[in-house]
Design an enzyme around this catalytic site. Structure first.
Site, short mmCIF file in Angstrom:
data_model
loop_
_atom_site.label_atom_id
_atom_site.label_comp_id
_atom_site.label_asym_id
_atom_site.label_seq_id
_atom_site.Cartn_x
_atom_site.Cartn_y
_atom_site.Cartn_z
CE1 TYR A 46 95.76 -9.16 66.29
CE2 TYR A 46 96.09 -9.88 68.56
CZ TYR A 46 95.52 -9.00 67.66
OH TYR A 46 94.73 -7.97 68.11
CB SER A 92 92.18 -7.54 76.42
OG SER A 92 92.89 -8.56 75.82
CE LYS A 128 93.91 -15.73 77.10
NZ LYS A 128 93.50 -15.92 75.71
NE ARG A 149 87.29 -8.82 73.64
CZ ARG A 149 88.61 -8.94 73.74
NH1 ARG A 149 89.17 -8.93 74.94
NH2 ARG A 149 89.35 -9.12 72.69
S1 IVH Z 1 89.35 -13.01 82.27
C1 IVH Z 1 89.59 -8.62 82.77
N1 IVH Z 1 89.50 -15.61 82.34
O1 IVH Z 1 90.99 -14.53 77.11
C2 IVH Z 1 89.70 -10.08 82.57
N2 IVH Z 1 89.60 -14.56 80.23
O2 IVH Z 1 92.95 -12.55 76.36
C3 IVH Z 1 89.12 -10.49 81.28
N3 IVH Z 1 89.75 -16.13 78.35
O3 IVH Z 1 88.70 -12.07 76.17
C4 IVH Z 1 89.18 -11.89 80.93
N4 IVH Z 1 89.73 -17.96 79.54
O4 IVH Z 1 88.07 -14.53 75.80
C5 IVH Z 1 89.50 -14.53 81.56
N5 IVH Z 1 89.58 -17.91 82.57
C6 IVH Z 1 89.59 -16.83 81.79
C7 IVH Z 1 89.66 -16.93 80.39
C8 IVH Z 1 89.68 -15.76 79.64
C9 IVH Z 1 89.77 -17.47 78.32
C10 IVH Z 1 89.81 -15.28 77.15
C11 IVH Z 1 88.69 -14.29 77.04
C12 IVH Z 1 89.35 -12.94 77.01
C13 IVH Z 1 90.72 -13.30 76.53
C14 IVH Z 1 91.74 -12.27 76.94
#
Ligand code: IVH
Length: 692
Positions: A46, A92, A128, A149
Site C-alpha cells: 500500500y 495522517s 506506532k 477517523r
Molecule cells: S499522531 C497529526 N501518534 O498512525 C498526527 N498517530 O499514520 C496524527 N498512530 O491515524 C497521528 N500511533 O492511527 C499518532 N503515537 C501515535 C500513533 C499514531 C499510531 C496511527 C494513527 C494515525 C496513523 C497515521
C-alpha cells in the site's frame, strides 16, 4: 514499483493513465481497509502505491486528479453508524524508512522555521501501534462522544462502544478545559487477537487478518455489547480542538493525559536531538518482537507545541511529526512443500510449508502463497530457496525465489485440479483468482457449512437442525451428506440418548424433518448451496424449468458447450454467464449428481408454477418465433415465453397456437397462413407477453 518505468521517464499521457489507475486502486484498497476491515495487500505494498502516486504528482502537478488519494484521507464512514464531524480534522502522518529520510525531514523542519542547519530540537518518540485512531470529546471533564477517523473530517459515532472500554476515563481527573478533543489509538494485543480468532474459528465466524482489523471490527459493532466482550486497549497520544491551552510541549501534554486518567504508552520518551532519535529507533526495533502489541514503526513529534503550530500541515500530513516505519522483516529459508487447504466455501488456498526460520523474533514455518497465479508468476517451486517477509500483519508471505540457489530437479508447481480433501473437480471460473472445489455437498472441508445452509431458513428450514446440532451430528458421524438427514428417523433412539437430548426432543426433531420431505423446487435448488445460486436465482430456475426432473435433465444436457440446453440456460433473464458456469460445474461433478439422486429418492420435490402463468394469456400455449426480432434476442423471447408457461418450438404445426413474426419471416410465416395459425407481430407479442 517493480515493472513500472521510473517516474522521470513517464510521458504526460502515461502519467495521467497511471494516476487514474492508482486513484482507483488506492480507493479500493482504502475501502477494503477502513470499511470492511479486510485489507487486500500488505502495508508495504500500500505504501509503495501511495509513494508512486506522490512521486508522479510531484513531477506532473497539473495532472493531480480531483479524486487523487492525496486529496482524500482514509475512507468515508461506513453506513450503520451516525456520522460525527471532528472539530479539528484528524490527519495522517508522512512516512520515512531510513536515517537519510529522517535527516531530510529534520532539514525541512529547519528550513521551514528558518533555523540554523545545526540547530537541535527535541522530539517525543512514540511506538506506532497498528490499531485505529479515534477522537474523544470531553465537555466540562465528561466524556460526551467519540468517533473513528473516517475520512478525516467526519467519522463514525462509536460513543456507545467506547463507553465499554475500561481504559478510557469517562470523567477526567482534575481540572480540564471546558471542551477538549483527545486522540489516541484503540488496539488489541497479539495474545487477545489470537484468542479472539480461535474463538471465531470455533464459532464458524470469519477470522480477522491481523490485530488491527480485529480491533476495528470489535469497535465498529452496531451492538455495543459485543465491543464490551472484546479486549481492547487504548493509548492517548494527540490533541484535537481545545478551548484552552493545556501544555507548552508534547511531553507535558502526555503527562497531562496521564494525570487525567488516560493510558499513555509507557515507552514514549522525550528525545533530545537526532542522535537520541536514532538510538530510540534501534531500541524499539529490537524490542518490537517482545511487545504485547504490534507496532510498525515509531512516531516522532516535535516537542515544542509553539513550533508545531508554526509548522502546521502540508496536505494531509503534519510538518511537525513523522512516522519512521520499520522495514518489513525478511529471512531466507527453504520451501519444503506447498499444501492446498480447502476453506469452508471450497476455496483452494496454497500454503507454503517452510523450513522454520526466525523472522524478526518470530519463528515462521508457514507462509501465504496467495493464489495459483502468484505461484506461477513467481515460479515458486517446492525445494526452492525463498525470501519470507513478515510485515505489520501476522501472516508471513513469500516475496521472492532465489533462483540462483534453486536445487536441481525441481519442477514448476502444478496446481491441483481436484480437491485434495474430497477428490471432486476444482474449477476456476474465468476472471477469478480462486479455484474452488465443486463437491460442496460431500466435501468434508465444506460439509458442515453446506449442511447448515441446507437446513436453514429459505432452504429446508428444519426446526431443530441449527448450526450446533448439524456440526455435532456431522462430527459424530450421524450425517455425512444431506440425504442422511432424512434417514435420521432410523436413529431416533440414538439421538434421544445423546447428551442434552431426550425422547421428546428427538421425536420433535424427527417430526420436523419429516414435515420437510415435501419441498418446493425453488427451495430445493437453493438448499443445494450451488455457488452463485441464491434464493432469487433458485426461484428463476424453478420457474423456468418447472420440475426437478426437467431441470436435472436440462442441466445434464447443458454440460455440452453450444448445446440448446446450454444456450437456453444462459439466456434465462437474470442468469448471467457466471451463474450458468457455476451450475454446469456443479452438475459436472458425479458426486453431486449422486447426492441429487439420493435426495430425489427421499423427497417429494414439488413442481414450480410458472411465473404469473395462471394469469398469463400465453400459459400452456405452443409458440414459434421466426424471422429476426428487433427489440430482443430470440433467446430472450424464448426464455420469457417459457417463464410465462408457454412452450416454444421450432416448427409450425396444426397444434401451434401463435407464430411470432420477426423481420423477413419466410417459410414459417407461409406455413402458419396455410394452417390458419394465429400470427403476431413482434409488438403484438410484446403486448401479449406483458413485456411493455
Ligand atoms: S499522531 C497529526 N501518534 O498512525 C498526527 N498517530 O499514520 C496524527 N498512530 O491515524 C497521528 N500511533 O492511527 C499518532 N503515537 C501515535 C500513533 C499514531 C499510531 C496511527 C494513527 C494515525 C496513523 C497515521
Amino acid at each position: 514499483m517493480s515493472g513500472r518505468p521510473p517516474v522521470e521517464e513517464l510521458t504526460p499521457a502515461a502519467a495521467a493513465a497511471e494516476l487514474a489507475d492508482l486513484a482507483a486502486e488506492i480507493a479500493r484498497l482504502d475501502a477494503a481497509y477502513y470499511q470492511d476491515d479486510a485489507p487486500e495487500v500488505t502495508d508495504a505494498v500500500y505504501d509503495a502505491r501511495r509513494a508512486r502516486n506522490n512521486a508522479i504528482e510531484a513531477r506532473f502537478p497539473d495532472l493531480v486528479r480531483a479524486d487523487s488519494p492525496t486529496r482524500r484521507l482514509g475512507a468515508a464512514p461506513a453506513a450503520g453508524f451516525a456520522r460525527r464531524r471532528h472539530l479539528q480534522p484528524m490527519l495522517s502522518l508522512g512516512n520515512v524508512f531510513s536515517e537519510a529520510d529522517f535527516a531530510e525531514f529534520c532539514a525541512r523542519v529547519r528550513r521551514f522555521l528558518g533555523l540554523a542547519e545545526d540547530a537541535a530540537f527535541a522530539f517525543v518518540g512514540e511506538p506506532k501501534i497498528d490499531g485505529l485512531s479515534i477522537s474523544l470529546t470531553y465537555e466540562h471533564g465528561s466524556f460526551v462522544h467519540g468517533a473513528t477517523r473516517g475520512d478525516g473530517s467526519e467519522g463514525e459515532d462509536v460513543t456507545a462502544n467506547l463507553r465499554a472500554l475500561a481504559s478510557l476515563p469517562k470523567r477526567l481527573a482534575g481540572a480540564a478545559p471546558a471542551l477538549i478533543e483527545i486522540r489516541g489509538e484503540v488496539f488489541m494485543t497479539k495474545a487477545d487477537f489470537l484468542a479472539l480468532n480461535a474463538e471465531q474459528e470455533r464459532a464458524g465466524r470469519k477470522l480477522f487478518a491481523n490485530p488491527r482489523n480485529a480491533a476495528a471490527g470489535s469497535l465498529r459493532q452496531l451492538d455495543a455489547s459485543i465491543t464490551a466482550g472484546r479486549k481492547l486497549g487504548f493509548f492517548a497520544y494527540a490533541m484535537g480542538e481545545t478551548s484552552a491551552p493545556v501544555a507548552a510541549t508534547h511531553a507535558e501534554y502526555l503527562a497531562r493525559l496521564g494525570a487525567w486518567g488516560f493510558a499513555v504508552n509507557p515507552l514514549s520518551r522525550r528525545l533530545k536531538g537526532e542522535g537520541e532519535v536514532l538510538a530510540f529507533q534501534a531500541e524499539m526495533a529490537a524490542r518490537r518482537a517482545a511487545l504485547a502489541y504490534d507496532i510498525d514503526g515509531v512516531v516522532y513529534k516535535i516537542d515544542d507545541l509553539a513550533w508545531q503550530r508554526r509548522l502546521g500541515f502540508a496536505g494531509r500530513d503534519p510538518r511537525w511529526a513523522i512516522a519512521w516505519k520499520f522495514p518489513a522483516e525478511r529471512a531466507e529459508t527453504r520451501l519444503e512443500d506447498i499444501r492446498i487447504q480447502v476453506g469452508r466455501t471450497g476455496a483452494l488456498t496454497p500454503v507454503a510449508v517452510l523450513q522454520p526460520v526466525n523472522v524478526g523474533g518470530v519463528l515462521v514455518s508457514r507462509a501465504s502463497l496467495h493464489n495459483e497465479d502468484e505461484i506461477a508468476r513467481k515460479d515458486i517451486r517446492i525445494g526452492d530457496a525463498v525470501v519470507v517477509e513478515r510485515a505489520g500483519d501476522v501472516i508471513p508471505r513469500i516475496v521472492a525465489v532465489i533462483v540462483a540457489k534453486r536445487p536441481p530437479g525441481t519442477a514448476p508447481f502444478a496446481f491441483p485440479t481436484h480437491c485434495p480433501v474430497c477428490g471432486s473437480h476444482a474449477v476456476r471460473p474465468a476472471g477469478e483468482a480462486v479455484r474452488r472445489c465443486t463437491g460442496g455437498l460431500i466435501c468434508p472441508a465444506q460439509a458442515v457449512e453446506r449442511l447448515i445452509h441446507f437446513c436453514a431458513r429459505g432452504a429446508f428450514d428444519i426446526e431443530g437442525m441449527g448450526e450446533k446440532t448439524v456440526a455435532e451430528f456431522y462430527e459424530d458421524g450421524l450425517i455425512h451428506g444431506p440425504g442422511d438427514i432424512f434417514r435420521l428417523a432410523a436413529r431416533e433412539a440414538e439421538i434421544a440418548a445423546r447428551e442434552g437430548w431426550g425422547e421428546v426432543s428427538a421425536r420433535k426433531l424427527i417430526a420436523a424433518i419429516a414435515a420437510r420431505r415435501r419441498i418446493p423446487l425453488a427451495r430445493f435448488i437453493f438448499a443445494l448451496g450451488i455457488r452463485r445460486v441464491g434464493e432469487t436465482t433458485a426461484k428463476l430456475l424453478a420457474r423456468h424449468y418447472g420440475s426437478f426432473s426437467h431441470w436435472r435433465a436440462e442441466m445434464n444436457a447443458a454440460q455440452i458447450m453450444g448445446s440448446e440446453a446450454r444456450s437456453t440456460l444462459g439466456n434465462i433473464l437474470g442468469i448471467g454467464p457466471a451463474i450458468a458456469e457455476a451450475l454446469v460445474d456443479f452438475f459436472a461433478e458425479g458426486r453431486n449428481r449422486a447426492v441429487l439422486d439420493d435426495l430425489a429418492g427421499l423427497l417429494e420435490i414439488e413442481d414450480a408454477e410458472a411465473a404469473g402463468a395462471a394469469q398469463s394469456p400465453i400459459a400452456g400455449k405452443l409458440v414459434v418465433f421466426t424471422g429476426s426480432l428487433t427489440t430482443m434476442s430470440r433467446a430472450e423471447a424464448k426464455a420469457r415465453a417459457e417463464a410465462l408457461g408457454a412452450r416454444v418450438t421450432d416448427s409450425v404445426s396444426r397444434r401451434t397456437d401463435y407464430v411470432v413474426l420477426g423481420a423477413e419471416a419466410g417459410s414459417k410465416a407461409r406455413r402458419a397462413a396455410e394452417l390458419g395459425v394465429t400470427t403476431l407481430s413482434e409488438a403484438e407479442w410484446r403486448a401479449l407477453a406483458g413485456m411493455d
